[in-house]
Design an enzyme around this catalytic site. Structure first.
Site, PDB file in Angstrom:
ATOM      1  N   GLY A 196       0.815  -1.236   0.309  1.00  0.00           N
ATOM      2  CA  GLY A 196       0.013   0.092   0.054  1.00  0.00           C
ATOM      3  C   GLY A 196       0.673   1.110   0.244  1.00  0.00           C
ATOM      4  O   GLY A 196       1.714   1.140  -0.984  1.00  0.00           O
ATOM      5  N   GLY A 201       1.599   2.255   5.953  1.00  0.00           N
ATOM      6  CA  GLY A 201       3.101   1.920   5.855  1.00  0.00           C
ATOM      7  C   GLY A 201       4.180   1.947   7.631  1.00  0.00           C
ATOM      8  O   GLY A 201       4.551   0.788   8.273  1.00  0.00           O
ATOM      9  N   GLU A 218       6.164  -3.120   0.997  1.00  0.00           N
ATOM     10  CA  GLU A 218       5.294  -3.096  -0.317  1.00  0.00           C
ATOM     11  C   GLU A 218       4.420  -1.461  -0.598  1.00  0.00           C
ATOM     12  O   GLU A 218       4.134  -1.362  -1.083  1.00  0.00           O
ATOM     13  CB  GLU A 218       5.247  -3.824  -1.607  1.00  0.00           C
ATOM     14  N   CYS A 253       1.865   0.627  -8.490  1.00  0.00           N
ATOM     15  CA  CYS A 253       3.382   0.625  -8.395  1.00  0.00           C
ATOM     16  C   CYS A 253       4.324   1.362  -8.771  1.00  0.00           C
ATOM     17  O   CYS A 253       5.133   2.204  -8.780  1.00  0.00           O
ATOM     18  CB  CYS A 253       3.471   0.476  -6.896  1.00  0.00           C
TER      19      CYS A 253
END
Length: 483
Positions: A196, A201, A218, A253
Protein backbone atom coordinates in the site's frame (compact mmCIF):
# COMPACT_ATOMS: atom_id res chain seq x y z
CA UNK A 1 -29.01 -9.97 3.99
CA UNK A 2 -27.58 -10.80 7.44
CA UNK A 3 -25.18 -8.28 8.94
CA UNK A 4 -21.55 -9.30 9.23
CA UNK A 5 -20.47 -10.10 12.77
CA UNK A 6 -18.39 -7.41 14.47
CA UNK A 7 -14.67 -8.12 14.12
CA UNK A 8 -12.94 -6.46 17.06
CA UNK A 9 -9.79 -7.09 19.08
CA UNK A 10 -11.28 -10.12 20.83
CA UNK A 11 -12.34 -11.66 17.53
CA UNK A 12 -8.87 -11.03 16.09
CA UNK A 13 -7.30 -12.63 19.15
CA UNK A 14 -9.47 -15.74 18.69
CA UNK A 15 -8.51 -16.04 15.02
CA UNK A 16 -4.80 -15.79 15.80
CA UNK A 17 -5.11 -18.30 18.66
CA UNK A 18 -6.80 -20.88 16.43
CA UNK A 19 -4.21 -20.42 13.69
CA UNK A 20 -1.36 -20.67 16.17
CA UNK A 21 -2.85 -23.87 17.56
CA UNK A 22 -2.95 -25.25 14.04
CA UNK A 23 0.61 -24.13 13.33
CA UNK A 24 1.90 -25.56 16.61
CA UNK A 25 0.43 -28.94 15.69
CA UNK A 26 3.09 -29.10 12.96
CA UNK A 27 0.67 -29.72 10.08
CA UNK A 28 1.71 -26.68 8.02
CA UNK A 29 5.38 -27.66 8.16
CA UNK A 30 4.96 -30.86 6.15
CA UNK A 31 5.79 -30.95 2.46
CA UNK A 32 2.51 -32.76 1.78
CA UNK A 33 0.35 -30.04 3.40
CA UNK A 34 2.14 -27.26 1.54
CA UNK A 35 1.82 -29.01 -1.82
CA UNK A 36 -1.83 -29.82 -1.23
CA UNK A 37 -2.64 -26.19 -0.41
CA UNK A 38 -0.71 -24.88 -3.42
CA UNK A 39 -2.48 -27.33 -5.71
CA UNK A 40 -5.82 -26.24 -4.29
CA UNK A 41 -4.91 -22.59 -4.79
CA UNK A 42 -4.02 -23.30 -8.42
CA UNK A 43 -7.28 -25.20 -8.78
CA UNK A 44 -9.14 -22.22 -7.29
CA UNK A 45 -7.68 -19.94 -9.96
CA UNK A 46 -8.27 -22.33 -12.86
CA UNK A 47 -11.85 -23.14 -11.91
CA UNK A 48 -12.89 -19.55 -11.15
CA UNK A 49 -10.95 -17.53 -13.69
CA UNK A 50 -14.04 -16.12 -15.38
CA UNK A 51 -15.61 -14.97 -12.11
CA UNK A 52 -12.31 -13.48 -10.95
CA UNK A 53 -12.04 -11.40 -14.14
CA UNK A 54 -15.69 -10.37 -13.83
CA UNK A 55 -15.28 -9.17 -10.22
CA UNK A 56 -12.18 -7.14 -10.99
CA UNK A 57 -14.07 -5.51 -13.85
CA UNK A 58 -16.77 -4.65 -11.34
CA UNK A 59 -14.26 -2.97 -9.03
CA UNK A 60 -11.99 -1.26 -11.58
CA UNK A 61 -13.39 -1.82 -15.10
CA UNK A 62 -10.03 -3.49 -15.74
CA UNK A 63 -9.90 -4.85 -19.33
CA UNK A 64 -9.94 -8.65 -19.50
CA UNK A 65 -6.51 -8.98 -21.20
CA UNK A 66 -4.97 -6.89 -18.41
CA UNK A 67 -6.80 -8.83 -15.71
CA UNK A 68 -5.56 -12.11 -17.12
CA UNK A 69 -1.98 -11.12 -17.98
CA UNK A 70 -1.25 -9.07 -14.85
CA UNK A 71 -3.21 -11.03 -12.27
CA UNK A 72 -4.61 -14.45 -13.15
CA UNK A 73 -1.73 -15.48 -15.42
CA UNK A 74 1.00 -14.32 -13.04
CA UNK A 75 -0.70 -16.08 -10.12
CA UNK A 76 -0.89 -19.36 -12.04
CA UNK A 77 2.80 -19.08 -12.84
CA UNK A 78 3.57 -18.36 -9.19
CA UNK A 79 1.71 -21.47 -8.01
CA UNK A 80 3.26 -23.67 -10.69
CA UNK A 81 6.78 -22.47 -9.89
CA UNK A 82 6.31 -23.09 -6.17
CA UNK A 83 4.97 -26.60 -6.82
CA UNK A 84 7.89 -27.37 -9.12
CA UNK A 85 10.63 -25.99 -6.86
CA UNK A 86 9.24 -26.50 -3.34
CA UNK A 87 11.23 -29.60 -2.42
CA UNK A 88 14.41 -27.84 -3.52
CA UNK A 89 13.50 -24.66 -1.61
CA UNK A 90 12.81 -26.65 1.57
CA UNK A 91 16.06 -28.62 1.41
CA UNK A 92 18.85 -27.65 3.83
CA UNK A 93 21.68 -25.80 2.12
CA UNK A 94 25.06 -27.30 3.01
CA UNK A 95 27.80 -24.75 3.70
CA UNK A 96 31.53 -24.99 4.34
CA UNK A 97 33.10 -24.90 7.79
CA UNK A 98 36.61 -23.83 8.72
CA UNK A 99 39.56 -25.87 9.91
CA UNK A 100 39.22 -24.23 13.33
CA UNK A 101 36.24 -26.46 14.16
CA UNK A 102 37.33 -29.61 12.28
CA UNK A 103 35.70 -32.12 12.20
CA UNK A 104 32.30 -30.54 11.55
CA UNK A 105 29.60 -29.87 8.96
CA UNK A 106 27.01 -27.10 8.68
CA UNK A 107 23.77 -26.27 6.95
CA UNK A 108 21.26 -23.46 6.55
CA UNK A 109 17.80 -24.86 7.27
CA UNK A 110 14.75 -22.83 6.17
CA UNK A 111 11.95 -22.95 8.71
CA UNK A 112 8.52 -21.26 8.71
CA UNK A 113 8.11 -18.12 10.79
CA UNK A 114 4.74 -19.10 12.27
CA UNK A 115 1.50 -17.14 11.94
CA UNK A 116 1.71 -14.27 9.45
CA UNK A 117 -0.54 -11.38 8.45
CA UNK A 118 -0.87 -10.20 4.83
CA UNK A 119 -2.57 -6.83 4.25
CA UNK A 120 -3.10 -6.22 0.54
CA UNK A 121 -4.02 -3.36 -1.78
CA UNK A 122 -6.89 -2.63 -4.17
CA UNK A 123 -5.12 -1.92 -7.45
CA UNK A 124 -4.05 -5.51 -8.25
CA UNK A 125 -6.29 -7.19 -5.70
CA UNK A 126 -5.62 -10.82 -6.65
CA UNK A 127 -1.90 -10.53 -7.36
CA UNK A 128 -0.87 -8.53 -4.29
CA UNK A 129 -3.12 -10.68 -2.07
CA UNK A 130 -2.52 -14.20 -3.29
CA UNK A 131 1.08 -14.01 -4.50
CA UNK A 132 2.30 -13.39 -0.92
CA UNK A 133 -0.07 -16.15 0.24
CA UNK A 134 1.71 -18.54 -2.16
CA UNK A 135 5.03 -17.68 -0.50
CA UNK A 136 3.63 -17.94 3.03
CA UNK A 137 2.07 -21.35 2.39
CA UNK A 138 5.13 -22.64 0.52
CA UNK A 139 7.25 -21.66 3.52
CA UNK A 140 4.93 -23.56 5.88
CA UNK A 141 3.16 -20.74 7.71
CA UNK A 142 -0.40 -20.20 8.90
CA UNK A 143 -1.85 -17.10 7.25
CA UNK A 144 -4.42 -14.36 7.72
CA UNK A 145 -5.18 -12.39 4.55
CA UNK A 146 -6.79 -8.95 4.86
CA UNK A 147 -7.86 -7.81 1.36
CA UNK A 148 -8.59 -4.17 0.59
CA UNK A 149 -12.12 -2.92 1.21
CA UNK A 150 -11.64 -0.42 -1.64
CA UNK A 151 -12.09 -3.30 -4.12
CA UNK A 152 -15.08 -4.97 -2.39
CA UNK A 153 -16.11 -7.41 -5.14
CA UNK A 154 -12.69 -9.05 -5.35
CA UNK A 155 -12.34 -9.01 -1.55
CA UNK A 156 -15.63 -10.84 -1.12
CA UNK A 157 -14.75 -13.36 -3.81
CA UNK A 158 -11.37 -14.16 -2.26
CA UNK A 159 -12.99 -14.67 1.15
CA UNK A 160 -15.50 -17.07 -0.37
CA UNK A 161 -13.05 -19.03 -2.53
CA UNK A 162 -10.21 -19.35 -0.03
CA UNK A 163 -12.73 -20.60 2.53
CA UNK A 164 -13.87 -23.21 0.04
CA UNK A 165 -10.56 -24.42 -1.42
CA UNK A 166 -7.97 -24.03 1.37
CA UNK A 167 -7.51 -25.41 4.88
CA UNK A 168 -9.35 -22.83 7.01
CA UNK A 169 -7.67 -24.07 10.17
CA UNK A 170 -4.46 -22.52 8.82
CA UNK A 171 -5.52 -19.98 6.16
CA UNK A 172 -8.12 -17.34 6.95
CA UNK A 173 -9.49 -14.23 5.21
CA UNK A 174 -10.67 -11.26 7.26
CA UNK A 175 -12.67 -8.65 5.37
CA UNK A 176 -13.31 -5.12 6.52
CA UNK A 177 -11.87 -1.63 6.68
CA UNK A 178 -9.84 0.39 9.20
CA UNK A 179 -11.41 -1.06 12.41
CA UNK A 180 -10.79 -4.66 11.30
CA UNK A 181 -7.24 -3.87 10.16
CA UNK A 182 -6.55 -2.07 13.45
CA UNK A 183 -7.85 -5.06 15.42
CA UNK A 184 -5.53 -7.36 13.47
CA UNK A 185 -2.53 -5.06 13.96
CA UNK A 186 -3.00 -5.19 17.74
CA UNK A 187 -2.15 -8.92 17.70
CA UNK A 188 1.26 -10.53 17.89
CA UNK A 189 2.34 -11.91 14.49
CA UNK A 190 5.49 -13.61 13.32
CA UNK A 191 5.57 -11.41 10.23
CA UNK A 192 3.43 -8.68 8.69
CA UNK A 193 3.41 -8.21 4.92
CA UNK A 194 1.82 -4.94 3.80
CA UNK A 195 1.19 -3.58 0.31
CA UNK A 196 0.00 0.00 0.00
CA UNK A 197 1.10 3.57 0.66
CA UNK A 198 3.77 4.99 2.92
CA UNK A 199 1.34 6.66 5.32
CA UNK A 200 -0.30 3.36 6.29
CA UNK A 201 3.06 1.62 6.02
CA UNK A 202 4.29 3.75 8.94
CA UNK A 203 1.21 2.75 10.98
CA UNK A 204 1.87 -0.93 10.22
CA UNK A 205 5.52 -0.62 11.15
CA UNK A 206 4.70 1.15 14.43
CA UNK A 207 2.21 -1.58 15.35
CA UNK A 208 4.75 -4.29 14.47
CA UNK A 209 7.42 -2.62 16.60
CA UNK A 210 5.37 -3.21 19.77
CA UNK A 211 5.94 -6.95 19.36
CA UNK A 212 9.30 -6.75 17.53
CA UNK A 213 7.52 -8.26 14.53
CA UNK A 214 9.47 -8.17 11.24
CA UNK A 215 7.73 -6.55 8.29
CA UNK A 216 7.76 -6.49 4.51
CA UNK A 217 6.49 -3.16 3.21
CA UNK A 218 5.65 -2.99 -0.49
CA UNK A 219 5.07 0.72 -1.00
CA UNK A 220 5.55 2.92 -4.05
CA UNK A 221 7.01 6.27 -5.01
CA UNK A 222 7.61 8.40 -8.05
CA UNK A 223 9.09 6.04 -10.65
CA UNK A 224 10.95 8.05 -13.31
CA UNK A 225 11.46 7.33 -17.01
CA UNK A 226 14.57 8.86 -18.57
CA UNK A 227 14.39 9.04 -22.37
CA UNK A 228 17.53 9.50 -24.48
CA UNK A 229 17.34 10.75 -28.06
CA UNK A 230 18.97 8.09 -30.25
CA UNK A 231 16.29 5.40 -29.78
CA UNK A 232 13.42 3.68 -31.57
CA UNK A 233 10.90 6.35 -30.60
CA UNK A 234 7.76 4.45 -31.56
CA UNK A 235 8.72 1.35 -29.57
CA UNK A 236 9.76 3.46 -26.60
CA UNK A 237 6.46 5.39 -26.67
CA UNK A 238 4.45 2.19 -26.84
CA UNK A 239 6.33 0.68 -23.90
CA UNK A 240 5.90 3.83 -21.80
CA UNK A 241 2.16 3.81 -22.58
CA UNK A 242 1.93 0.09 -21.80
CA UNK A 243 3.58 0.58 -18.39
CA UNK A 244 1.54 3.68 -17.61
CA UNK A 245 -1.99 3.46 -19.00
CA UNK A 246 -1.84 -0.26 -19.85
CA UNK A 247 -1.20 -1.02 -16.18
CA UNK A 248 -4.54 -0.21 -14.55
CA UNK A 249 -4.59 3.30 -16.05
CA UNK A 250 -1.57 4.38 -14.04
CA UNK A 251 -2.87 2.93 -10.78
CA UNK A 252 0.14 0.64 -10.34
CA UNK A 253 3.08 1.03 -7.99
CA UNK A 254 5.61 0.46 -10.80
CA UNK A 255 3.89 2.66 -13.40
CA UNK A 256 5.97 5.51 -14.86
CA UNK A 257 5.25 8.54 -12.67
CA UNK A 258 7.09 11.14 -14.72
CA UNK A 259 9.38 11.39 -17.75
CA UNK A 260 12.67 13.25 -18.12
CA UNK A 261 14.11 14.04 -21.54
CA UNK A 262 16.09 16.84 -23.19
CA UNK A 263 14.51 20.13 -24.24
CA UNK A 264 15.53 19.34 -27.83
CA UNK A 265 13.96 15.87 -27.88
CA UNK A 266 10.80 16.59 -25.86
CA UNK A 267 8.62 17.77 -28.82
CA UNK A 268 9.35 14.57 -30.75
CA UNK A 269 8.58 12.40 -27.71
CA UNK A 270 5.33 14.24 -26.99
CA UNK A 271 4.19 13.91 -30.60
CA UNK A 272 5.00 10.20 -30.65
CA UNK A 273 3.16 9.60 -27.37
CA UNK A 274 0.12 11.48 -28.71
CA UNK A 275 0.04 9.38 -31.88
CA UNK A 276 0.36 6.08 -30.04
CA UNK A 277 -2.20 7.05 -27.39
CA UNK A 278 -4.72 7.84 -30.14
CA UNK A 279 -3.88 4.59 -31.91
CA UNK A 280 -4.42 2.60 -28.70
CA UNK A 281 -7.41 4.38 -27.16
CA UNK A 282 -9.01 6.37 -30.00
CA UNK A 283 -9.82 10.07 -30.34
CA UNK A 284 -12.17 9.92 -27.33
CA UNK A 285 -10.42 7.79 -24.70
CA UNK A 286 -13.25 8.35 -22.21
CA UNK A 287 -15.30 5.96 -24.36
CA UNK A 288 -12.71 3.19 -24.72
CA UNK A 289 -13.14 -0.18 -23.01
CA UNK A 290 -9.39 -0.68 -22.90
CA UNK A 291 -8.68 1.56 -19.90
CA UNK A 292 -9.44 0.90 -16.24
CA UNK A 293 -11.43 3.56 -14.44
CA UNK A 294 -10.29 5.47 -11.37
CA UNK A 295 -11.09 3.27 -8.39
CA UNK A 296 -13.40 5.67 -6.52
CA UNK A 297 -14.55 9.29 -6.16
CA UNK A 298 -11.92 10.08 -3.53
CA UNK A 299 -9.05 9.17 -5.86
CA UNK A 300 -10.78 10.88 -8.80
CA UNK A 301 -10.97 14.14 -6.82
CA UNK A 302 -7.36 13.74 -5.66
CA UNK A 303 -6.17 13.48 -9.29
CA UNK A 304 -8.29 16.44 -10.41
CA UNK A 305 -6.77 18.49 -7.59
CA UNK A 306 -3.33 17.76 -9.05
CA UNK A 307 -4.50 19.01 -12.45
CA UNK A 308 -6.06 22.17 -11.01
CA UNK A 309 -2.86 23.29 -9.25
CA UNK A 310 -2.13 26.87 -10.38
CA UNK A 311 1.53 25.97 -10.85
CA UNK A 312 0.73 23.68 -13.80
CA UNK A 313 -1.80 25.98 -15.47
CA UNK A 314 -1.31 25.74 -19.24
CA UNK A 315 1.07 22.77 -19.02
CA UNK A 316 -1.37 20.17 -20.40
CA UNK A 317 -0.43 19.31 -24.00
CA UNK A 318 -2.68 16.28 -24.44
CA UNK A 319 -5.77 14.87 -22.70
CA UNK A 320 -7.19 16.33 -19.53
CA UNK A 321 -10.80 15.32 -20.30
CA UNK A 322 -12.76 13.86 -17.41
CA UNK A 323 -16.12 12.33 -16.55
CA UNK A 324 -16.80 11.99 -12.83
CA UNK A 325 -19.99 9.98 -13.40
CA UNK A 326 -17.84 7.26 -14.99
CA UNK A 327 -14.76 7.93 -12.82
CA UNK A 328 -12.76 8.37 -16.02
CA UNK A 329 -9.84 10.70 -16.71
CA UNK A 330 -8.27 10.64 -20.18
CA UNK A 331 -4.55 9.89 -20.57
CA UNK A 332 -2.95 13.28 -19.94
CA UNK A 333 0.48 14.62 -20.87
CA UNK A 334 1.96 17.72 -19.20
CA UNK A 335 5.24 19.37 -20.22
CA UNK A 336 7.70 21.40 -18.14
CA UNK A 337 5.78 21.25 -14.88
CA UNK A 338 7.58 22.91 -11.95
CA UNK A 339 9.34 20.48 -9.64
CA UNK A 340 7.62 22.03 -6.63
CA UNK A 341 4.10 21.52 -8.02
CA UNK A 342 1.70 19.10 -6.33
CA UNK A 343 1.96 16.63 -9.20
CA UNK A 344 5.73 16.38 -8.67
CA UNK A 345 5.69 16.14 -4.87
CA UNK A 346 3.45 13.08 -4.41
CA UNK A 347 2.98 9.76 -6.17
CA UNK A 348 0.42 10.35 -8.94
CA UNK A 349 -1.12 6.86 -9.12
CA UNK A 350 -3.33 7.72 -12.07
CA UNK A 351 -3.40 8.57 -15.80
CA UNK A 352 -1.40 11.83 -15.61
CA UNK A 353 2.16 11.90 -16.98
CA UNK A 354 4.35 14.98 -16.44
CA UNK A 355 7.35 15.41 -18.76
CA UNK A 356 10.33 17.33 -17.37
CA UNK A 357 13.04 18.71 -19.65
CA UNK A 358 16.78 19.08 -19.05
CA UNK A 359 19.64 20.45 -21.14
CA UNK A 360 21.37 17.09 -21.49
CA UNK A 361 20.18 13.61 -20.57
CA UNK A 362 22.87 13.19 -17.90
CA UNK A 363 21.22 16.02 -15.94
CA UNK A 364 18.30 13.67 -15.27
CA UNK A 365 20.38 11.80 -12.67
CA UNK A 366 20.36 14.80 -10.33
CA UNK A 367 16.57 15.16 -10.73
CA UNK A 368 15.94 11.50 -9.88
CA UNK A 369 18.39 11.36 -6.99
CA UNK A 370 17.06 14.57 -5.43
CA UNK A 371 13.84 12.78 -4.44
CA UNK A 372 13.02 9.67 -2.43
CA UNK A 373 14.22 6.35 -3.79
CA UNK A 374 11.52 5.02 -6.15
CA UNK A 375 10.14 1.50 -6.49
CA UNK A 376 11.31 1.44 -10.11
CA UNK A 377 13.37 3.59 -12.47
CA UNK A 378 13.42 3.26 -16.25
CA UNK A 379 15.84 4.33 -18.98
CA UNK A 380 15.40 4.28 -22.76
CA UNK A 381 18.73 4.48 -24.57
CA UNK A 382 21.14 2.70 -26.90
CA UNK A 383 24.13 4.24 -25.14
CA UNK A 384 26.00 1.49 -23.29
CA UNK A 385 27.85 3.88 -20.94
CA UNK A 386 24.61 5.66 -20.05
CA UNK A 387 23.00 2.30 -19.19
CA UNK A 388 25.93 1.36 -16.97
CA UNK A 389 25.92 4.72 -15.21
CA UNK A 390 22.15 4.61 -14.69
CA UNK A 391 22.33 1.15 -13.08
CA UNK A 392 25.29 2.19 -10.93
CA UNK A 393 24.07 5.64 -9.82
CA UNK A 394 20.28 5.41 -9.52
CA UNK A 395 19.03 3.74 -6.34
CA UNK A 396 15.61 2.14 -6.84
CA UNK A 397 13.76 -1.06 -6.04
CA UNK A 398 14.28 -2.15 -9.64
CA UNK A 399 15.77 -0.80 -12.85
CA UNK A 400 14.25 -1.32 -16.30
CA UNK A 401 16.27 -0.62 -19.43
CA UNK A 402 14.26 0.02 -22.61
CA UNK A 403 10.96 -1.17 -21.13
CA UNK A 404 8.64 -0.47 -18.21
CA UNK A 405 6.92 -2.63 -15.57
CA UNK A 406 8.02 -5.96 -17.09
CA UNK A 407 10.46 -6.67 -14.25
CA UNK A 408 7.39 -7.70 -12.26
CA UNK A 409 6.91 -10.75 -14.47
CA UNK A 410 10.46 -12.13 -13.97
CA UNK A 411 10.17 -14.54 -11.05
CA UNK A 412 13.95 -14.85 -10.72
CA UNK A 413 14.13 -11.16 -9.79
CA UNK A 414 13.15 -9.85 -6.34
CA UNK A 415 10.28 -7.38 -6.26
CA UNK A 416 10.54 -4.79 -3.52
CA UNK A 417 11.52 -1.25 -2.68
CA UNK A 418 14.35 0.61 -1.00
CA UNK A 419 14.13 3.54 1.38
CA UNK A 420 10.66 5.08 1.31
CA UNK A 421 9.53 2.77 -1.50
CA UNK A 422 9.58 -0.17 0.88
CA UNK A 423 11.61 -2.91 2.53
CA UNK A 424 11.85 -6.62 1.87
CA UNK A 425 11.07 -8.38 -1.40
CA UNK A 426 9.11 -11.28 -2.85
CA UNK A 427 8.21 -13.17 -6.08
CA UNK A 428 9.42 -16.68 -6.89
CA UNK A 429 11.87 -18.04 -4.32
CA UNK A 430 12.09 -14.58 -2.79
CA UNK A 431 8.50 -15.09 -1.59
CA UNK A 432 9.51 -18.34 0.11
CA UNK A 433 12.49 -16.59 1.70
CA UNK A 434 10.35 -13.65 2.85
CA UNK A 435 8.29 -15.99 5.02
CA UNK A 436 11.16 -18.23 6.18
CA UNK A 437 13.83 -18.04 8.85
CA UNK A 438 17.27 -19.18 7.69
CA UNK A 439 18.31 -21.29 10.66
CA UNK A 440 22.02 -21.88 11.12
CA UNK A 441 22.86 -25.48 12.12
CA UNK A 442 26.33 -26.80 13.07
CA UNK A 443 26.98 -30.55 13.39
CA UNK A 444 29.93 -31.98 15.33
CA UNK A 445 30.94 -35.39 16.63
CA UNK A 446 32.61 -36.26 19.92
CA UNK A 447 35.93 -37.14 18.31
CA UNK A 448 38.55 -34.47 17.72
CA UNK A 449 38.07 -32.60 20.96
CA UNK A 450 40.87 -30.04 21.43
CA UNK A 451 42.03 -29.56 25.07
CA UNK A 452 43.60 -26.21 24.12
CA UNK A 453 40.18 -24.49 24.19
CA UNK A 454 39.59 -25.29 27.85
CA UNK A 455 41.02 -23.82 31.10
CA UNK A 456 43.40 -23.68 32.77
CA UNK A 457 44.93 -21.35 30.12
CA UNK A 458 48.65 -21.14 29.42
CA UNK A 459 51.04 -19.46 27.02
CA UNK A 460 51.22 -22.68 25.01
CA UNK A 461 47.44 -22.78 24.66
CA UNK A 462 47.38 -19.10 23.67
CA UNK A 463 50.01 -19.69 20.96
CA UNK A 464 47.95 -22.61 19.67
CA UNK A 465 44.72 -20.60 19.60
CA UNK A 466 46.43 -17.70 17.81
CA UNK A 467 47.83 -20.05 15.20
CA UNK A 468 44.51 -21.84 14.81
CA UNK A 469 42.44 -18.68 14.45
CA UNK A 470 45.11 -17.02 12.31
CA UNK A 471 44.61 -19.67 9.65
CA UNK A 472 48.32 -20.44 9.13
CA UNK A 473 48.99 -24.17 8.88
CA UNK A 474 52.74 -23.64 9.43
CA UNK A 475 52.16 -21.64 12.63
CA UNK A 476 49.70 -24.28 13.81
CA UNK A 477 52.33 -27.02 13.37
CA UNK A 478 54.90 -24.89 15.16
CA UNK A 479 52.48 -24.33 18.09
CA UNK A 480 51.70 -28.03 18.33
CA UNK A 481 55.42 -28.80 18.43
CA UNK A 482 56.00 -26.12 21.05
CA UNK A 483 58.35 -24.09 18.85
Amino acid sequence: MAERAVFDGEAAERVVAKLRESYNSGKTRSYEWRVNQLKNLLKLIEENEEEMVDKIHSDLHKPEPEAFAHEVGLLKNSCQLALKELRHWMAPEKVKTSITIFPSSAAIVPEPLGVVLIISAWNYPYLVSLDPVVGAIAAGNAVVLKPSEISPSTSSLMAKLLGKYLDTSAVRVVEGAVPETSALLEQKWDKIFYTGNGRVGRIVMAAAAKHLTPVVLELGGKSPVVVDSEINLQVASRRIISGKWGCNNGQACVSPDYVITTKEFAPKLVESLKQELERFYGKNPLETKDLSRIVNAYHFDRLIKLLEDDKISGKIVHGGEKDKSKLQIAPTLLVDVPRDSLIMTEEIFGPLLPILTVDKVEDSFEVVNSGSKPLAAYLFTNNKKLKERFVACISAGAIGINDTALQLSVNTLPFGGVGESGMGAYHGKFSFDAFSHKKAVLYRIFAGDVPMRYPPYSNEKLRFLKALLGGSLLELIRALLGW
